[in-house]
Design a protein around this motif. Structure first.
Motif, PDB file in Angstrom:
ATOM      1  N   ILE A  63       7.932  -4.902  -1.754  1.00  0.00           N
ATOM      2  CA  ILE A  63       6.509  -4.719  -1.512  1.00  0.00           C
ATOM      3  C   ILE A  63       6.192  -4.439  -0.041  1.00  0.00           C
ATOM      4  O   ILE A  63       5.297  -3.656   0.266  1.00  0.00           O
ATOM      5  CB  ILE A  63       5.695  -5.925  -2.048  1.00  0.00           C
ATOM      6  N   SER A  77       4.197  -1.222   1.176  1.00  0.00           N
ATOM      7  CA  SER A  77       3.007  -1.406   1.994  1.00  0.00           C
ATOM      8  C   SER A  77       3.064  -0.510   3.229  1.00  0.00           C
ATOM      9  O   SER A  77       2.090   0.181   3.550  1.00  0.00           O
ATOM     10  CB  SER A  77       2.891  -2.873   2.403  1.00  0.00           C
ATOM     11  N   GLU A  96      -0.066  -5.557   1.498  1.00  0.00           N
ATOM     12  CA  GLU A  96       0.636  -6.161   0.359  1.00  0.00           C
ATOM     13  C   GLU A  96      -0.359  -6.796  -0.605  1.00  0.00           C
ATOM     14  O   GLU A  96      -0.189  -6.713  -1.826  1.00  0.00           O
ATOM     15  CB  GLU A  96       1.650  -7.197   0.848  1.00  0.00           C
ATOM     16  N   LEU A 113      -1.772  -4.172  -2.791  1.00  0.00           N
ATOM     17  CA  LEU A 113      -0.778  -3.741  -3.775  1.00  0.00           C
ATOM     18  C   LEU A 113      -0.692  -4.739  -4.935  1.00  0.00           C
ATOM     19  O   LEU A 113      -0.597  -4.345  -6.099  1.00  0.00           O
ATOM     20  CB  LEU A 113       0.588  -3.561  -3.117  1.00  0.00           C
ATOM     21  N   ARG A 114      -0.742  -6.027  -4.616  1.00  0.00           N
ATOM     22  CA  ARG A 114      -0.732  -7.036  -5.687  1.00  0.00           C
ATOM     23  C   ARG A 114      -1.970  -6.894  -6.569  1.00  0.00           C
ATOM     24  O   ARG A 114      -1.901  -7.053  -7.786  1.00  0.00           O
ATOM     25  CB  ARG A 114      -0.654  -8.443  -5.088  1.00  0.00           C
ATOM     26  N   GLU A 139      -1.549  -4.060  -8.880  1.00  0.00           N
ATOM     27  CA  GLU A 139      -0.652  -4.440  -9.966  1.00  0.00           C
ATOM     28  C   GLU A 139      -1.399  -5.297 -10.999  1.00  0.00           C
ATOM     29  O   GLU A 139      -1.238  -5.100 -12.199  1.00  0.00           O
ATOM     30  CB  GLU A 139       0.567  -5.178  -9.415  1.00  0.00           C
ATOM     31  N   SER A 148       5.815  -3.074 -11.271  1.00  0.00           N
ATOM     32  CA  SER A 148       7.065  -3.346 -10.576  1.00  0.00           C
ATOM     33  C   SER A 148       8.004  -4.056 -11.531  1.00  0.00           C
ATOM     34  O   SER A 148       7.599  -4.565 -12.571  1.00  0.00           O
ATOM     35  CB  SER A 148       6.805  -4.237  -9.352  1.00  0.00           C
ATOM     36  N   TYR A 207      11.225 -11.402  -6.454  1.00  0.00           N
ATOM     37  CA  TYR A 207      10.638 -10.359  -5.616  1.00  0.00           C
ATOM     38  C   TYR A 207      10.260  -9.157  -6.471  1.00  0.00           C
ATOM     39  O   TYR A 207      10.985  -8.780  -7.395  1.00  0.00           O
ATOM     40  CB  TYR A 207      11.607  -9.917  -4.528  1.00  0.00           C
ATOM     41  N   ARG A 208       9.157  -8.523  -6.104  1.00  0.00           N
ATOM     42  CA  ARG A 208       8.746  -7.290  -6.775  1.00  0.00           C
ATOM     43  C   ARG A 208       9.583  -6.137  -6.234  1.00  0.00           C
ATOM     44  O   ARG A 208       9.801  -6.043  -5.044  1.00  0.00           O
ATOM     45  CB  ARG A 208       7.278  -6.994  -6.496  1.00  0.00           C
ATOM     46  N   TYR A 242       9.661  -1.874  -6.473  1.00  0.00           N
ATOM     47  CA  TYR A 242       8.931  -0.679  -6.885  1.00  0.00           C
ATOM     48  C   TYR A 242       9.826   0.535  -6.759  1.00  0.00           C
ATOM     49  O   TYR A 242      10.687   0.594  -5.884  1.00  0.00           O
ATOM     50  CB  TYR A 242       7.699  -0.484  -5.991  1.00  0.00           C
ATOM     51  N   THR A 251       6.021   5.134  -6.659  1.00  0.00           N
ATOM     52  CA  THR A 251       4.849   4.272  -6.495  1.00  0.00           C
ATOM     53  C   THR A 251       4.080   4.606  -5.223  1.00  0.00           C
ATOM     54  O   THR A 251       2.854   4.454  -5.180  1.00  0.00           O
ATOM     55  CB  THR A 251       5.260   2.789  -6.521  1.00  0.00           C
TER      56      THR A 251
END
Length: 145
Positions: free
Chosen positions: A3, A7, A14, A17-18, A21, A28, A35-36, A38, A42
């Motif tokens: 992430i 970012s 970040e 981005l969350r 999601e 992701s 951990y995410r 991607y 993306t």
């Protein structure tokens, strides 16, 4: 990519981005450590989301039209997309008209207040004051203190 890198590459926090999601705009995979991760596409998806937000679409509509995008400014004519975009344009036009009305009313209020400066709001009698501000008398205190 993680992430943090997404970012940096997409120019979006970040936290945002969350949010994307959670709104199901991006997805992701989760590593074993949670951990995410991607994929490289993306970055472009986030840029498309940002472009759609910039034209005034809320995320609930972006979710609907995002599959129809093929660059930051162009959509394929998927079923319902033009109707959705026209409806959103109508919403924005109405907001603009409402803001214009509010601006006119505020200008009138300012002008009326400027014209009334120096007058008691109850009697209309002139109220002496010094300096650059208007001092109004209180109803309960004729001396204004």
């Amino acid at each position: 990519m993680l992430i943090g890198e997404l970012s940096r590459r997409a120019g979006v926090s970040e936290r945002r981005l969350r949010y994307y999601e959670r709104m199901e705009l991006i997805s992701s995979e989760r590593r074993a450590n949670g951990y995410r991760e991607y994929d490289d596409r993306t970055v472009e998806t986030v840029r498309r989301i940002r472009a759609l937000l910039a034209v005034g679409l809320p995320t609930r509509l972006i979710r609907q039209v995002l599959p129809c995008t093929f660059d930051e400014a162009t959509l394929r004519p998927c079923p319902g997309v033009l109707t959705t975009l026209r409806t959103q344009l109508d919403v924005l036009d109405q907001r603009a008209a409402d803001l214009d009305t509010a601006r006119r009313l505020l200008r009138r209020t300012i002008a009326a207040t400027e014209n009334a400066a120096g007058q008691d709001p109850v009697s209309g009698a002139e109220v002496p004051y010094s300096g650059g501000e208007t001092r109004l008398r209180s109803r309960s205190s004729p001396s204004g203190s």
